[in-house]
Design a protein around this motif. Structure first.
Motif, short mmCIF file in Angstrom:
data_model
loop_
_atom_site.label_atom_id
_atom_site.label_comp_id
_atom_site.label_asym_id
_atom_site.label_seq_id
_atom_site.Cartn_x
_atom_site.Cartn_y
_atom_site.Cartn_z
N PHE A 102 0.84 -1.20 0.00
CA PHE A 102 0.00 0.00 0.00
C PHE A 102 0.88 1.25 0.00
CE2 PHE A 102 -2.79 3.30 1.38
CZ PHE A 102 -4.08 2.89 1.09
N ASP A 103 0.67 2.12 -0.98
CA ASP A 103 1.46 3.35 -1.10
C ASP A 103 0.73 4.50 -0.40
OD1 ASP A 103 3.04 5.47 -1.85
OD2 ASP A 103 2.43 5.47 -3.95
N VAL A 104 1.30 4.97 0.72
CA VAL A 104 0.65 6.03 1.50
C VAL A 104 1.05 7.44 1.03
CG1 VAL A 104 0.42 4.58 3.57
CG2 VAL A 104 2.42 6.06 3.31
N SER A 105 1.96 7.53 0.07
CA SER A 105 2.53 8.83 -0.32
C SER A 105 1.51 9.81 -0.91
CB SER A 105 3.67 8.63 -1.32
OG SER A 105 3.17 8.17 -2.55
N LEU A 115 -2.28 6.04 8.61
CA LEU A 115 -2.35 4.86 7.73
C LEU A 115 -1.25 3.86 8.04
CD1 LEU A 115 -3.34 6.44 4.30
CD2 LEU A 115 -4.65 4.73 5.56
N LYS A 116 -0.05 4.36 8.29
CA LYS A 116 1.07 3.45 8.61
C LYS A 116 0.77 2.63 9.85
CE LYS A 116 4.75 6.08 6.36
NZ LYS A 116 5.83 7.07 6.55
N ASP A 117 0.20 3.28 10.88
CA ASP A 117 -0.16 2.56 12.12
C ASP A 117 -1.25 1.54 11.86
OD1 ASP A 117 1.66 4.08 13.52
OD2 ASP A 117 0.18 5.49 14.35
N ILE A 118 -2.27 1.96 11.11
CA ILE A 118 -3.40 1.05 10.79
C ILE A 118 -2.89 -0.15 9.99
CG2 ILE A 118 -5.51 0.84 9.40
CD1 ILE A 118 -6.01 3.87 10.09
N ILE A 119 -2.08 0.13 8.97
CA ILE A 119 -1.58 -0.93 8.08
C ILE A 119 -0.70 -1.92 8.84
CG2 ILE A 119 -0.04 -1.38 6.11
CD1 ILE A 119 -1.27 1.23 4.86
N ALA A 120 0.17 -1.40 9.71
CA ALA A 120 1.06 -2.29 10.49
C ALA A 120 0.23 -3.26 11.33
CB ALA A 120 1.97 -1.45 11.39
N SER A 145 -11.09 -5.92 10.96
CA SER A 145 -12.24 -5.15 10.46
C SER A 145 -12.20 -3.73 11.00
CB SER A 145 -13.56 -5.83 10.86
OG SER A 145 -13.71 -7.03 10.14
N LYS A 146 -11.83 -3.60 12.27
CA LYS A 146 -11.73 -2.25 12.86
C LYS A 146 -10.66 -1.44 12.10
CE LYS A 146 -10.89 0.27 17.15
NZ LYS A 146 -10.17 1.30 16.42
N ASP A 147 -9.54 -2.11 11.79
CA ASP A 147 -8.46 -1.44 11.03
C ASP A 147 -8.95 -0.99 9.65
OD1 ASP A 147 -6.51 -1.73 13.02
OD2 ASP A 147 -5.91 -3.71 12.30
N ILE A 148 -9.67 -1.87 8.96
CA ILE A 148 -10.15 -1.56 7.61
C ILE A 148 -11.20 -0.43 7.66
CG2 ILE A 148 -11.29 -2.47 5.53
CD1 ILE A 148 -8.41 -3.52 5.95
N ILE A 149 -12.04 -0.43 8.68
CA ILE A 149 -13.03 0.65 8.86
C ILE A 149 -12.30 1.99 9.06
CG2 ILE A 149 -14.79 1.58 10.43
CD1 ILE A 149 -15.69 -1.44 10.81
N ASP A 150 -11.25 1.96 9.89
CA ASP A 150 -10.43 3.18 10.12
C ASP A 150 -9.74 3.63 8.84
OD1 ASP A 150 -11.16 3.17 12.77
OD2 ASP A 150 -9.31 2.27 13.50
N MET A 151 -9.29 2.66 8.05
CA MET A 151 -8.61 2.96 6.79
C MET A 151 -9.57 3.64 5.81
SD MET A 151 -6.73 0.40 4.10
CE MET A 151 -5.22 0.15 4.99
N VAL A 152 -10.78 3.10 5.70
CA VAL A 152 -11.78 3.66 4.78
C VAL A 152 -12.14 5.10 5.17
CG1 VAL A 152 -14.20 3.45 4.01
CG2 VAL A 152 -12.72 1.44 4.04
N ALA A 153 -12.10 5.39 6.47
CA ALA A 153 -12.39 6.76 6.94
C ALA A 153 -11.37 7.74 6.36
CB ALA A 153 -12.36 6.82 8.46
N ILE A 154 -10.16 7.25 6.03
CA ILE A 154 -9.12 8.10 5.45
C ILE A 154 -9.11 8.03 3.92
CG2 ILE A 154 -6.60 8.48 5.28
CD1 ILE A 154 -6.42 7.35 8.18
N THR A 155 -9.18 6.82 3.38
CA THR A 155 -9.05 6.64 1.92
C THR A 155 -10.33 6.94 1.16
OG1 THR A 155 -9.68 4.29 1.98
CG2 THR A 155 -7.33 4.82 2.25
N GLY A 156 -11.47 6.86 1.86
CA GLY A 156 -12.75 7.02 1.18
C GLY A 156 -13.09 5.75 0.41
#
Length: 202
Positions: A102-105, A115-120, A145-156
């Motif tokens: 996953f490219d966070v740049s 994102l780095k914390d969530i992904i780790a 699932s909690k991580d992916i929900i948090d990720m979607v809040a950032i990535t849309g």
């Protein structure tokens, strides 16, 4: 004779004067052009800077990395719904790989950190799902699932997602689905329709 030379002198002076004025106008035009060109350059530079990681990112445009993570997550969820340990393990390994690449740049500095914390954390749970028994796969899926929900809040997301919730599993557990229909990944066929839609994510 004197008249001719005076007339000539006047003509020469007029010519020089006109040339000087013309030159000034030309310089003026040149400096206006240069200023205009500089302004355009600045506008282009500012436009480019909108894409730098320190500026706001449009969360409605989901990156291909985020789409891949979501696709792998959904494959994993379906395997757990079907209570298929082997498919869940394969999906867990595939999700682990997608998370690692996953490219966070493309995100802001603050979003990158989150994102780095969530992904780790998500990688760790996907890894465990890839080598565990069904019960443990489901335990790790809860935190994943909690991580992916948090990720979607950032990535849309480009697709409508449904955050669903089972009150029975481990004091209450959420997951994401692309369908409103409840298909419980924590109990599978034992309690397939146990749960409710908590919210719609667009």
């Amino acid at each position: 004779m004197k008249k001719v030379s005076v007339t000539t002198a006047i003509m020469v002076m007029t010519f020089v004067s006109l040339s000087a004025m013309s030159c000034k106008d030309s310089k003026k035009e040149h400096s206006v052009d240069a200023m205009h060109s500089e302004m355009n350059h600045d506008e282009v530079m500012n436009h480019d800077n909108l894409n730098t990681p320190n500026d706001v990112v449009d969360n409605n445009v989901q990156t291909s990395d985020a789409k891949q993570v979501m696709a792998d997550y959904m494959t994993l969820k379906e395997a757990l719904v079907a209570t298929n340990k082997e498919d869940a393990a394969k999906a867990g390994k595939k999700l682990e790989s997608s998370l690692k690449s996953f490219d966070v740049s493309k995100y802001t500095a603050e979003q990158q950190k989150e994102l780095k914390d969530i992904i780790a954390d998500a990688i760790e749970h996907a890894e465990h799902i890839g080598k565990s028994e069904m019960d443990h796969q489901r335990e790790h899926f809860k935190t994943l699932s909690k991580d992916i929900i948090d990720m979607v809040a950032i990535t849309g997301t480009e697709n409508t997602l449904y955050q669903q919730f089972c009150p029975m599993y481990d004091g209450g557990s959420a997951w994401l689905s692309m369908s409103k229909d409840i298909k419980n990944p924590y109990y599978g066929s034992k309690m397939m329709s146990c749960g409710k839609v908590q919210k719609e994510i667009n």
